[in-house]
Design an enzyme around this catalytic site. Structure first.
Site, PDB file in Angstrom:
ATOM      1  N   LEU A  65       0.834  -1.210   0.000  1.00 29.99           N
ATOM      2  CA  LEU A  65       0.000   0.000   0.000  1.00 29.99           C
ATOM      3  C   LEU A  65       0.867   1.259   0.000  1.00 29.99           C
ATOM      4  CD1 LEU A  65      -2.745  -1.108   2.558  1.00 29.99           C
ATOM      5  CD2 LEU A  65      -2.696  -1.378   0.085  1.00 29.99           C
ATOM      6  N   PRO A  66       0.244   2.418  -0.320  1.00 30.76           N
ATOM      7  CA  PRO A  66       1.049   3.639  -0.455  1.00 30.76           C
ATOM      8  C   PRO A  66       1.838   4.033   0.791  1.00 30.76           C
ATOM      9  CG  PRO A  66      -1.140   3.972  -1.384  1.00 30.76           C
ATOM     10  CD  PRO A  66      -1.162   2.636  -0.722  1.00 30.76           C
ATOM     11  N   THR A  97       6.351   0.608   2.069  1.00 33.01           N
ATOM     12  CA  THR A  97       7.383   1.349   2.795  1.00 33.01           C
ATOM     13  C   THR A  97       6.675   2.249   3.793  1.00 33.01           C
ATOM     14  OG1 THR A  97       8.760   1.350   0.814  1.00 33.01           O
ATOM     15  CG2 THR A  97       9.337   2.919   2.541  1.00 33.01           C
ATOM     16  N   LYS A 172      15.432  -0.052   4.922  1.00 33.38           N
ATOM     17  CA  LYS A 172      14.914   0.570   3.687  1.00 33.38           C
ATOM     18  C   LYS A 172      15.099   2.092   3.749  1.00 33.38           C
ATOM     19  CE  LYS A 172      12.162   1.430   0.123  1.00 33.38           C
ATOM     20  NZ  LYS A 172      12.460   1.181  -1.265  1.00 33.38           N
ATOM     21  N   LYS A 247       8.580  10.868   0.432  1.00 36.14           N
ATOM     22  CA  LYS A 247       8.050  10.129   1.589  1.00 36.14           C
ATOM     23  C   LYS A 247       9.177   9.372   2.302  1.00 36.14           C
ATOM     24  CE  LYS A 247       6.260   5.961   1.307  1.00 36.14           C
ATOM     25  NZ  LYS A 247       5.451   4.753   1.155  1.00 36.14           N
TER      26      LYS A 247
HETATM   27  P1  NAD Z   1       0.648   2.636  -6.027  1.00 36.29           P
HETATM   28  O1  NAD Z   1       0.038   3.897  -5.547  1.00 36.29           O
HETATM   29  O2  NAD Z   1       0.874   2.421  -7.494  1.00 36.29           O
HETATM   30  O3  NAD Z   1      -0.210   1.376  -5.500  1.00 36.29           O
HETATM   31  C1  NAD Z   1      -0.853   1.316  -4.264  1.00 36.29           C
HETATM   32  C2  NAD Z   1      -2.177   0.576  -4.474  1.00 36.29           C
HETATM   33  O4  NAD Z   1      -2.805   0.411  -3.198  1.00 36.29           O
HETATM   34  C3  NAD Z   1      -3.182   1.337  -5.352  1.00 36.29           C
HETATM   35  O5  NAD Z   1      -3.626   0.491  -6.400  1.00 36.29           O
HETATM   36  C4  NAD Z   1      -4.326   1.703  -4.393  1.00 36.29           C
HETATM   37  O6  NAD Z   1      -5.590   1.732  -5.031  1.00 36.29           O
HETATM   38  C5  NAD Z   1      -4.218   0.586  -3.379  1.00 36.29           C
HETATM   39  N1  NAD Z   1      -4.794   0.870  -2.071  1.00 36.29           N
HETATM   40  C6  NAD Z   1      -4.666   1.980  -1.313  1.00 36.29           C
HETATM   41  N2  NAD Z   1      -5.312   1.810  -0.134  1.00 36.29           N
HETATM   42  C7  NAD Z   1      -5.847   0.559  -0.149  1.00 36.29           C
HETATM   43  C8  NAD Z   1      -6.603  -0.202   0.782  1.00 36.29           C
HETATM   44  N3  NAD Z   1      -6.961   0.273   1.977  1.00 36.29           N
HETATM   45  N4  NAD Z   1      -6.970  -1.458   0.432  1.00 36.29           N
HETATM   46  C9  NAD Z   1      -6.638  -1.970  -0.784  1.00 36.29           C
HETATM   47  N5  NAD Z   1      -5.921  -1.287  -1.698  1.00 36.29           N
HETATM   48  C10 NAD Z   1      -5.524  -0.041  -1.387  1.00 36.29           C
HETATM   49  O7  NAD Z   1       2.011   2.501  -5.219  1.00 36.29           O
HETATM   50  P2  NAD Z   1       3.281   1.595  -5.599  1.00 36.29           P
HETATM   51  O8  NAD Z   1       4.207   2.341  -6.483  1.00 36.29           O
HETATM   52  O9  NAD Z   1       2.796   0.246  -6.018  1.00 36.29           O
HETATM   53  O10 NAD Z   1       4.001   1.501  -4.174  1.00 36.29           O
HETATM   54  C11 NAD Z   1       3.487   0.664  -3.138  1.00 36.29           C
HETATM   55  C12 NAD Z   1       4.462   0.684  -1.974  1.00 36.29           C
HETATM   56  O11 NAD Z   1       5.740   0.221  -2.430  1.00 36.29           O
HETATM   57  C13 NAD Z   1       4.702   2.087  -1.386  1.00 36.29           C
HETATM   58  O12 NAD Z   1       4.755   1.983   0.002  1.00 36.29           O
HETATM   59  C14 NAD Z   1       6.030   2.510  -1.988  1.00 36.29           C
HETATM   60  O13 NAD Z   1       6.723   3.411  -1.156  1.00 36.29           O
HETATM   61  C15 NAD Z   1       6.745   1.171  -2.099  1.00 36.29           C
HETATM   62  N6  NAD Z   1       7.772   1.120  -3.156  1.00 36.29           N
HETATM   63  C16 NAD Z   1       7.502   1.596  -4.412  1.00 36.29           C
HETATM   64  C17 NAD Z   1       8.490   1.533  -5.392  1.00 36.29           C
HETATM   65  C18 NAD Z   1       8.225   2.046  -6.783  1.00 36.29           C
HETATM   66  O14 NAD Z   1       9.182   2.144  -7.569  1.00 36.29           O
HETATM   67  N7  NAD Z   1       6.994   2.371  -7.160  1.00 36.29           N
HETATM   68  C19 NAD Z   1       9.739   0.967  -5.093  1.00 36.29           C
HETATM   69  C20 NAD Z   1       9.969   0.465  -3.824  1.00 36.29           C
HETATM   70  C21 NAD Z   1       8.969   0.542  -2.847  1.00 36.29           C
END
Ligand code: NAD
Length: 299
Positions: A65-66, A97, A172, A247
């Site tokens: 999740l975000p 994260t 991380k 973040k």
């Molecule tokens: P994103 O915003 O693309 O995806 C998050 C998903 O969670 C969305 O589809 C949203 O609709 C869903 N969501 C939100 N609240 C919810 C809930 N209560 N129940 C069900 N679904 C819910 O984000 P992302 O890029 O996939 O990143 C996810 C996590 O991974 C973050 O914490 C980010 O910091 C970490 N991360 C991302 C990257 C990257 O390159 N994108 C790399 C490493 C770590």
């Protein structure tokens, strides 16, 4: 084959869950944004109507999740998942994260509900999620680490046991603070190089093979046109968003505050990314920090 509930099918969660399906696991998925589930359902996952439904009778729950408030709401909120799986043998893996303290809080509640919890944030971005080459940093006891390792190996190449609960999130934050400092430093130097008449590709080649070499120069050059297939050569589209780097640097600043560790470089990187985000760059890849220097050019 394990039964897995995967919650949060965004940029990272969707390709990660597809890799679990390809490894033969049985997936029940949920995302608040129904469209996000389509690509995963097309690969054979069952789309649940709620997080609670998705988490019934599974061996593992994996959340992606975000941020911390979403994870807290999912597990401890009104229709909190932990209550709904109380007494089961379900192992909860959170790969979002989030704050180290939030991970510890959820782990405490999980224990009270008789469940296991590990924090397992990732590094490697969307490319690593698609290729199944992510690095996982796991916080939890040795027994839980051994339980989750085979599942994480379906999505990642390097699975590290960082230490006890919360240690994955702390590791991380350390990694991404270094990444933010390194990217800003690389952009700063490339901008100065260009202004003093050096060609960005030539300067990058020189530094890549000298003592200034680093990951940004090797694999993710922030200057447009120096490297193919990186966000800087695609209008800073795709990749790792400024919002997320901002973040993560904020999470690192919180750890610095709590531990009274001096982090002047991390603080400066945080300030740079805050400024960049405030100028509307939140949705761009984090290597676009170079544009902050270009925008400040006075001549
Ligand atoms: P994103 O915003 O693309 O995806 C998050 C998903 O969670 C969305 O589809 C949203 O609709 C869903 N969501 C939100 N609240 C919810 C809930 N209560 N129940 C069900 N679904 C819910 O984000 P992302 O890029 O996939 O990143 C996810 C996590 O991974 C973050 O914490 C980010 O910091 C970490 N991360 C991302 C990257 C990257 O390159 N994108 C790399 C490493 C770590």
């Amino acid at each position: 084959m394990a039964r897995i509930s995967f919650i949060g099918l965004g940029n990272m969660g969707a390709p990660m869950s597809i890799n679990l399906i390809k490894s033969g696991h049985d997936l029940s998925v949920f995302d608040v944004f129904a469209q996000s589930m389509e690509s995963v359902v097309a690969e054979g996952a069952h789309a649940a109507k709620s997080a609670v439904e998705s988490a019934q009778n599974v061996d593992f729950i994996l959340s992606m999740l975000p941020g911390g408030k979403h994870v807290k709401e999912l597990y401890l909120g009104q229709s909190g998942l932990l209550k709904s799986i109380a007494g089961s043998k379900t192992v909860v893996i959170d790969s979002s994260t989030i704050e180290t303290e939030t991970a510890k809080l959820i782990a405490r509640h999980a224990r009270e509900n008789g469940c296991s919890f590990v924090d397992a944030p990732v590094s490697g971005g969307v490319g690593g999620a698609k290729a199944g080459t992510l690095a996982f940093m796991v916080g939890g006891c040795d027994k839980d680490y051994q339980l989750v390792k085979p599942i994480l190996e379906c999505m990642g190449k390097n699975i590290f046991h960082a230490g006890d609960i919360g240690a994955g999130q702390s590791a991380k934050a350390c990694n991404n603070m270094l990444l933010g400092i390194m990217m800003a430093g690389t952009a700063e130097v490339l901008n100065m190089g260009k202004r003093i008449g050096l060609d960005p590709s030539t300067l990058s080649d020189i530094m890549k093979n000298s003592t200034g070499s680093n990951w940004a120069l090797q694999s993710y050059n922030p200057a447009p046109g120096v490297m193919d297939n990186v966000p800087s050569s695609n209008n800073y589209d795709g990749g790792f968003r400024v919002d997320l780097m901002h973040k993560d640097l904020g999470l690192a600043m919180e750890l610095s505050r709590r531990s009274e560790s001096p982090t002047p470089l991390g603080s400066n990187a945080y300030a740079l990314y805050s400024l960049h985000k405030s100028k509307g760059a939140g949705g761009l890849d984090f290597s676009s920090i170079l544009e902050l220097y270009l925008a400040n050019k006075t001549e």
